[in-house]
Design an enzyme around this catalytic site. Structure first.
Site: not given
Length: 339
Positions: A79, A114, A161, A167
């Site tokens: 991440r 997501h 995101r 991400h």
């Protein structure tokens, strides 16, 4: 991968710098893409408008999030918020980036959950809307409007995101593409009216299948807690690292919701036939009830107790939406029979 990661965080830095004034919008978009929002927000709304679509939302959300968990365990994936700190590439020229309260998720990053769940669940909704518009008006242009909204929504969730450093861009793209394909496939086999044993079997198969995979990977020397360690180490605020974002939380949410879906259809097969005004009341009461269910704080120690209660919490959600609230409203609004 280092080149892909580097380009990804540079894109995130540029996005933050150029759209910082839209921070609240990005945070809302990220929240709307949360798999939890599909169960707590989209499910009751879709269910009271169209029963099959509501059931499809729970079904698709649970299976797509479960598959996302399995893919994350297999594919790993860094991440951005911890990779930036772990990497030595920016030690001399630090990036001008910021973390947020929804940044510090603890699971691996690839693919984006997501994006994947949003792509799958919203396909169910927009395809239903498009079919309704086309059947009522015969206009292909009007039927295309939901798909235009769908594309914009996916773009907003995906960019959000990246903006919050949850991400990398390639993880978002992978999640979106996988989610769309899952939505198309799973929407064809919605388990409306299936027996309780079907949902119990699915729920337990997903639960124990994931646990067996976890044990198998651990037995060959793969430490699946690596991402949790990095999240706790590099999140800028320790309180942002929460157990409800852990991989096992998503597993218990999915299996609990599926079992709850089966129980709800078992208690009241077919549900109640309610006019629009009572259904609107059902939506308001369900939203209020689910708000309190979601805000109820669970003990985080021992972990087994937390995950067990988390499972029961999401088993309760379909009961509230499909049985308890509609039953209450039905008896409240039913006209007394004349002698």
């Amino acid at each position: 991968m280092e080149i892909i990661y580097r380009q990804g965080v540079l894109m995130a830095e540029a996005l933050q710098l150029r759209t910082r004034r839209f921070e609240d919008f990005w945070l809302v978009a990220s929240h709307m893409g949360d798999p939890k929002a599909a169960v707590l927000l989209l499910f009751p709304l879709a269910f009271y408008v169209h029963r099959r679509t509501g059931i499809a939302v729970i079904w698709v959300a649970a299976l797509s999030e479960w598959l996302n968990l399995v893919l994350k365990w297999i594919l790993f994936g860094e991440r951005p918020y911890w990779w930036i700190r772990q990497s030595d590439l920016f030690s001399e020229n630090p990036l001008n980036v910021q973390q947020f309260i929804s940044t510090c998720e603890t699971g691996p990053g690839s693919p984006s959950g997501h994006a994947m769940v949003t792509g799958a669940v919203w396909w169910v909704i927009v395809s239903s809307l498009a079919a309704f518009f086309h059947a009522r008006t015969g206009s292909k242009v009007l039927a295309a409007v939901p798909y235009l909204f769908y594309a914009v929504l996916l773009g907003c969730v995906g960019l959000s995101r990246i903006f919050i450093l949850a991400h990398f861009p390639h993880q978002v793209i992978a999640g979106l593409l996988t989610g769309v394909m899952l939505g198309v496939c799973l929407n064809r086999s919605v388990p409306e009216g299936r027996p309780l044993l079907f949902f119990l079997g699915y729920s337990m198969a997903l639960l124990f299948g994931a646990l067996l995979l976890h044990s198998a990977l651990q037995s060959i020397g793969i430490d699946l807690s690596w991402s949790i360690v990095l999240a706790k180490r590099w999140c800028s605020h320790s309180e942002w690292v929460r157990m409800d974002t852990a991989p096992f939380s998503s597993l218990t949410r999915d299996t609990g919701a599926l079992l709850g879906l089966g129980l709800a259809q078992f208690w009241k097969p077919g549900g109640w036939t309610l006019p629009w005004v009572p259904r609107t009341l059902c939506l308001a009461l369900s939203s209020l009830a689910l708000h309190y269910v979601n805000s109820f704080q669970l003990p985080t120690f021992p972990p087994l107790l937390f995950y067990s209660l988390f499972f029961l919490k999401y088993t309760l959600v379909p009961q509230v939406v499909m049985v308890l609230i509609p039953g209450f409203v039905h008896h409240l609004t039913a006209k007394p029979k004349k002698d």
